[in-house]
Write an enzyme that holds these catalytic residues in place. Structure first.
Site, PDB file in Angstrom:
ATOM      1  CG  ASP A   1       0.201  -3.833   1.995  1.00 60.12           C
ATOM      2  OD1 ASP A   1      -0.045  -4.862   2.945  1.00 60.12           O
ATOM      3  OD2 ASP A   1       0.941  -2.913   2.150  1.00 60.12           O
TER       4      ASP A   1
ATOM      5  CG  ASP B   1      -0.205   0.038   2.376  1.00 60.30           C
ATOM      6  OD1 ASP B   1       0.784   0.027   2.545  1.00 60.30           O
ATOM      7  OD2 ASP B   1      -1.143   0.022   3.469  1.00 60.30           O
ATOM      8  CB  SER B   2       4.447   1.689  -0.286  1.00 60.69           C
ATOM      9  OG  SER B   2       4.908   0.381  -0.870  1.00 60.69           O
TER      10      SER B   2
ATOM     11  CE  LYS C   1       2.824  -5.780   3.713  1.00 64.03           C
ATOM     12  NZ  LYS C   1       2.283  -4.777   4.780  1.00 64.03           N
TER      13      LYS C   1
ATOM     14  CD  GLU D   1       7.730  -0.059   7.608  1.00 65.36           C
ATOM     15  OE1 GLU D   1       6.945  -1.052   7.145  1.00 65.36           O
ATOM     16  OE2 GLU D   1       8.312   1.195   7.448  1.00 65.36           O
TER      17      GLU D   1
ATOM     18  CD  GLU E   1       0.452  -1.608   7.780  1.00 69.45           C
ATOM     19  OE1 GLU E   1       0.201  -0.655   8.610  1.00 69.45           O
ATOM     20  OE2 GLU E   1       0.929  -1.183   6.696  1.00 69.45           O
TER      21      GLU E   1
END
Ligand code: KIV
Length: 295
Positions: free
Chosen positions: A98, A59-60, A128, A197, A130
């Site tokens: 993501d 999602d970057s 993925k 991270e 978070e």
């Protein structure tokens, strides 16, 4: 990581798709896993050609390709369009999509439905999500629905505001313990891999012996089973702020600006196009056209 730090291990065999078991095998053998992000067809083709093991449609993308100020605004539909383009350019690496902010937190049903869209509509192999906390139950539900899940702990950009900003996590023993507990809970929920991270290398060193699934680090030191960087950061395409863990391997943005600048200069100086860039017409056809235009 490998016991022989200076010896590069082989990339995945061309044409042999990377699987969850081949990743687990790489961990068991101490062979580092290379993961990068990709957001479109050409970046996927680059990842394929370069022989990475895992590609994340992160999602970057919100910041690197869509120009949002953070990862928060990106929608599921935007992510699916990017992930589908990546799928078309990729054969060998494992493709992870993501789940964007707000697309999985509400309930297990919401999490499973969103994850299914990444598999069905974009052709991802895994998703993925978070954080620990409630994300652990969401991960468990998605795994139970037959979809592989990668976890993500430490600095989790979707909730960076609650974490006090984009800053490293786990610098106190208590916060490091929370990161450790999140990682263990995600593994217990069935995640096949976890991203660490922006946490101190000391914390990674202490957690690694307790985890059995491959851990992919980004700013988490050298002890993880693999490393991930954002495509635009490592190639020098993005002009935003780069975190301290970013290593630039190229200045693609600089090269792109030089190329476009040279084109614009050529156009203005009438140096482009040259005769070789054009198409020709047989002289008799040209003559006939001239006659036709006159009549
Ligand atoms: O969105 C992303 O690119 C990520 C990586 C930094 C792991 O989550």
């Amino acid at each position: 990581m490998s016991a022989q730090p200076n010896m590069a291990t082989a990339p995945p065999a061309k044409g042999k798709p990377v699987t969850l078991s081949s990743l687990a095998e790489r961990k068991a053998l101490g062979e580092p896993i290379a993961m990068i992000t990709a957001y479109d067809y050409p970046s996927a083709q680059v990842a394929e050609e370069a022989g990475v093991d895992v590609v994340l449609v992160g999602d970057s993308a919100a910041m690197t390709v869509l120009g949002y100020p953070s990862t928060v605004p990106v929608s599921v539909d935007e992510m699916l369009m990017l992930a589908a383009a990546v799928r078309r350019g990729l054969k060998t690496p494992l493709l992870v999509g993501d789940l964007p902010f707000g697309s999985y937190e509400v309930s297990d049903e919401q999490a499973v439905a969103t994850a299914q869209r990444f598999i069905k509509e974009a052709g991802c192999d895994a998703v993925k999500l978070e954080r620990g906390g409630s994300s652990v139950e969401r991960a468990r539900a998605i795994v139970a629905a037959g979809i592989p899940v990668m976890g993500h702990v430490g600095l989790t950009p979707q909730t960076a505001t609650a974490l006090g900003g984009y800053r490293s996590q786990g610098r106190t023993a208590e916060r490091a313990l929370e990161v450790c507990q999140d990682a263990l809970a995600l593994e217990e929920a069935g995640c096949f891999s976890i991203v660490f991270e922006a946490i101190p290398s000391d914390v990674t060193d202490l957690i690694m012996p307790r985890l059995h699934v491959p851990v992919i680090g980004i700013g988490a030191g050298p002890a993880t089973d693999g490393q991930v960087l954002v495509f635009h950061d490592l190639l020098g395409i993005y002009d935003g702020h780069a975190a301290r863990f970013v290593k630039r391997y190229a200045d693609v943005r600089g090269q792109m600006i030089d190329g476009v600048h040279a084109f614009a200069e050529d156009v203005r100086a009438r140096r482009y196009p040259e005769p070789d860039h054009g198409y020709t017409m047989a002289p008799d056809e040209r003559e006939r056209l001239n006659d036709l235009l006159k009549s």
